[in-house]
Design an enzyme around this catalytic site. Structure first.
Site, PDB file in Angstrom:
ATOM      1  CG  LEU A 137      -1.985  -1.050   1.368  1.00 53.24           C
ATOM      2  CD1 LEU A 137      -2.701  -0.921   2.708  1.00 53.24           C
ATOM      3  CD2 LEU A 137      -2.983  -0.957   0.228  1.00 53.24           C
ATOM      4  CG  ASP A 138       0.404   4.239  -2.925  1.00 56.02           C
ATOM      5  OD1 ASP A 138       1.224   3.460  -3.423  1.00 56.02           O
ATOM      6  OD2 ASP A 138      -0.549   4.744  -3.544  1.00 56.02           O
ATOM      7  CE  LYS A 139       5.404   8.996   4.584  1.00 54.58           C
ATOM      8  NZ  LYS A 139       6.244  10.198   4.373  1.00 54.58           N
ATOM      9  NE  ARG A 239      -2.232   8.459  -4.710  1.00 55.09           N
ATOM     10  CZ  ARG A 239      -0.944   8.595  -4.370  1.00 55.09           C
ATOM     11  NH1 ARG A 239      -0.211   7.531  -4.044  1.00 55.09           N
ATOM     12  NH2 ARG A 239      -0.387   9.786  -4.375  1.00 55.09           N
TER      13      ARG A 239
END
Length: 312
Positions: A137-139, A239
């Site tokens: 998962l992205d930061k 996104r």
């Protein structure tokens, strides 16, 4: 070290090197194969080739898999919100701001550092820097993740992700209101041609197919609350797809609006549900995780239940 040999027949001819090796050496994921190719552990007729090299009939592919080195990353005591754990897998609700694995600029304080402190039996397939890591998962995206505690579990989970059989549902707060109540975004994604840290939509022949299903849960005029289900899992997929619709995720510093009404620590995107078949016995397991307080507070504010905090 273990060595495998693949003789290229008419069926394999024309196939990419990385794809062919990942299909014929079962214990290797495609990402692992690409790393082996990058490090010259894969040769075609005695010579290293690039991952996108197209094989020719009669060639011999030699694949050498070095022994996994013990991770030299420091174990760190970092609190984890663990939803489930057994001898094969660990499921957690990742907080916003937590980087998955060490990299440039993030030598410590990552999920991997925390896992090394919590577990002593992580899968080594991900390599030294990514033990146990099956997906990411992205930061600044929070949510449910699964970690593999042994190589068998890692291979099983990797195959499920590759086959798109894992249930992955997200929620997001976005700008504007979609014209329809639900729909599907089917648009290929590739690395941005100029900004290498970004992804972008592209044509099917230049990128990888990406499919996101969405449903509007609530509308607030300037904003909407969406549920999203991933059919594929490309980097920054949700996104990029939502931004392409003109409804970027609120707080997204990369694909969103430069001027934001609310002060958020990253995008309002949360992986709320993850379902998979257990690597050991095949039973289907499903886990849900609450969005972070910042997300819930903004949602309540938009619904008229909260105070106008966090506004500029």
């Amino acid at each position: 070290m273990a060595t495998s040999f693949i003789t290229v027949d008419e069926v394999l001819a024309g196939e990419r090197l990385d794809v062919a090796v990942s299909r014929h050496v079962e214990e290797l994921t495609r990402a692992r194969v690409q790393k082996l190719i990058e490090d010259d552990y894969v040769e075609v007729d005695g010579k290293p080739k690039k991952a996108n090299y197209r094989l020719r009939a009669g060639e011999t592919v030699e694949v050498t898999v070095p022994e996994v080195k013990p991770a030299e990353i420091a174990a760190e005591k970092i609190d984890l919100d663990i939803l489930y754990e057994d001898k094969d897998v660990l499921v957690l609700n990742k907080p916003k701001g937590l980087v998955i694995h060490p990299a440039a600029g993030h030598a410590g304080g990552t999920l991997v550092n925390a896992l090394l402190h919590h577990c002593d039996d992580l899968s080594g397939i991900g390599g030294e820097a990514r033990p146990g890591i099956v997906h990411r998962l992205d930061k600044d995206t929070s949510g449910v993740m699964v970690v593999a505690k042994n190589d068998r579990a890692h291979l099983s989970l990797s195959r499920q992700f590759k086959a798109h059989s894992v249930t992955r549902e997200y929620v997001a707060i976005v700008h504007g209101e979609p014209a329809v109540g639900q729909g599907t975004i089917d648009a290929a994604i590739a690395r941005h041609p100029k900004e290498r840290k970004k992804m972008a939509l592209t044509t099917a022949d230049k990128g990888r197919r990406a499919v996101t299903h969405f449903k509007v849960l609530d509308r607030f005029g300037e904003y909407s609350y969406l549920a999203l289900r991933l059919e594929t899992g490309r980097t920054h997929q949700i996104r990029v797809h939502l931004s392409s619709l003109g409804h970027p995720v609120v707080g997204d510093p990369v694909y969103g609006y430069k001027k934001q009404k609310f002060k958020l620590s990253g995008q309002a995107l949360h992986a709320r549900l993850l379902g998979f078949n257990h690597p050991a016995d095949g039973r289907y397991l499903e886990f849900a995780g609450e969005p972070p307080e910042e997300f819930r507070r903004l949602l309540n504010l938009l619904r008229g239940k909260g105070e106008a905090q966090d506004e500029d």
